[in-house]
Design a protein around this motif. Sequence first.
Motif, PDB file in Angstrom:
ATOM      1  N   THR A   1       0.816  -1.049   0.004  1.00 19.86           N
ATOM      2  CA  THR A   1       0.035  -0.228  -0.072  1.00 19.86           C
ATOM      3  C   THR A   1       0.811   1.335  -0.166  1.00 19.86           C
ATOM      4  OG1 THR A   1      -1.746  -1.184   1.108  1.00 19.86           O
ATOM      5  CG2 THR A   1      -1.899   0.944   1.142  1.00 19.86           C
TER       6      THR A   1
ATOM      7  N   GLY B  51       0.746   3.889  -2.926  1.00 20.92           N
ATOM      8  CA  GLY B  51       0.285   5.159  -2.200  1.00 20.92           C
ATOM      9  C   GLY B  51       1.360   6.251  -2.814  1.00 20.92           C
TER      10      GLY B  51
ATOM     11  N   LEU C 185       0.014   7.037  -6.074  1.00 22.24           N
ATOM     12  CA  LEU C 185      -1.523   7.347  -6.408  1.00 22.24           C
ATOM     13  C   LEU C 185      -2.012   8.456  -5.334  1.00 22.24           C
ATOM     14  CD1 LEU C 185      -2.933   3.770  -6.471  1.00 22.24           C
ATOM     15  CD2 LEU C 185      -2.706   5.292  -8.483  1.00 22.24           C
TER      16      LEU C 185
ATOM     17  N   ASP D 247      -3.380   8.980  -1.342  1.00 22.87           N
ATOM     18  CA  ASP D 247      -4.142   8.152  -0.399  1.00 22.87           C
ATOM     19  C   ASP D 247      -4.973   7.058  -0.710  1.00 22.87           C
ATOM     20  OD1 ASP D 247      -5.018   7.756   2.039  1.00 22.87           O
ATOM     21  OD2 ASP D 247      -6.616   9.477   2.075  1.00 22.87           O
ATOM     22  N   SER D 248      -4.361   5.938  -0.323  1.00 22.38           N
ATOM     23  CA  SER D 248      -4.899   4.698  -0.987  1.00 22.38           C
ATOM     24  C   SER D 248      -4.974   3.755   0.178  1.00 22.38           C
ATOM     25  CB  SER D 248      -3.699   4.138  -1.697  1.00 22.38           C
ATOM     26  OG  SER D 248      -3.419   5.261  -2.859  1.00 22.38           O
TER      27      SER D 248
ATOM     28  N   LYS E 261      -6.432   5.647 -10.779  1.00 19.80           N
ATOM     29  CA  LYS E 261      -7.098   5.178  -9.391  1.00 19.80           C
ATOM     30  C   LYS E 261      -6.482   3.796  -9.062  1.00 19.80           C
ATOM     31  CE  LYS E 261     -11.152   7.323 -10.954  1.00 19.80           C
ATOM     32  NZ  LYS E 261     -12.081   7.753 -10.092  1.00 19.80           N
ATOM     33  N   GLN E 262      -5.652   2.936  -9.810  1.00 20.19           N
ATOM     34  CA  GLN E 262      -5.154   2.002  -8.972  1.00 20.19           C
ATOM     35  C   GLN E 262      -3.607   1.482  -9.328  1.00 20.19           C
ATOM     36  OE1 GLN E 262      -7.796  -1.311  -9.966  1.00 20.19           O
ATOM     37  NE2 GLN E 262      -6.916  -1.965 -11.381  1.00 20.19           N
TER      38      GLN E 262
ATOM     39  N   ILE F 256      -3.693  -1.781  -5.363  1.00 22.90           N
ATOM     40  CA  ILE F 256      -3.956  -0.562  -4.347  1.00 22.90           C
ATOM     41  C   ILE F 256      -4.792   0.414  -4.819  1.00 22.90           C
ATOM     42  CG2 ILE F 256      -2.646   0.995  -3.137  1.00 22.90           C
ATOM     43  CD1 ILE F 256      -1.931  -2.045  -2.603  1.00 22.90           C
ATOM     44  N   THR F 257      -5.654   0.832  -4.554  1.00 23.47           N
ATOM     45  CA  THR F 257      -6.968   1.602  -5.020  1.00 23.47           C
ATOM     46  C   THR F 257      -6.901   2.764  -4.118  1.00 23.47           C
ATOM     47  OG1 THR F 257      -8.266  -0.413  -5.275  1.00 23.47           O
ATOM     48  CG2 THR F 257      -9.250   1.953  -5.343  1.00 23.47           C
ATOM     49  N   ARG F 258      -6.788   3.797  -5.123  1.00 23.09           N
ATOM     50  CA  ARG F 258      -6.811   5.463  -4.850  1.00 23.09           C
ATOM     51  C   ARG F 258      -8.019   5.576  -3.996  1.00 23.09           C
ATOM     52  NH1 ARG F 258      -7.366  10.915  -7.202  1.00 23.09           N
ATOM     53  NH2 ARG F 258      -8.156   9.632  -8.867  1.00 23.09           N
TER      54      ARG F 258
END
Length: 134
Positions: free
Chosen positions: A64, A68, A71, A73-74, A104-105, A130-132
């Motif tokens: 993460t 992050g 990206l 904050d993720s 976004k990821q 990992i996703t924003r």
Amino acid sequence: MSELFDFGKNILEQQPFSVLLGTELRAFEPGKAELALAVRGELKQQHGFVHGGVVSYLADNALTYAGGSVLGDSVTSEYKINYLRPALGQTLLARATVISAGKKQAVCQCQVVAINDGEERVVAVAQGTITRIG
């Protein structure tokens, strides 16, 4: 220290579980993160190895952080871990890198190594998405 590294340290200090375990940020730059954890008795299971949950936590957090770093904050949306051998040593070090990132990821990979008397052995590998947030 870089501004990104200082930001990463601040985030780690805001994670109560990371503080409880004593996790240390060793590297944090775009596309890369390293987290370390000193091994102590409370982190081991009945056979004397570092508990798999601790190894998994370290991989998850490093993934993460790496995602992050590109990206913002993720959170982890999924990850998989393979345990290769028992985690034995004085320190665990998770090294994560971004394989591919969009807006976004990001897909990231991580190796967790156990360091014993200066010698490193890979104990687990992980890959995750990992996703924003926002």
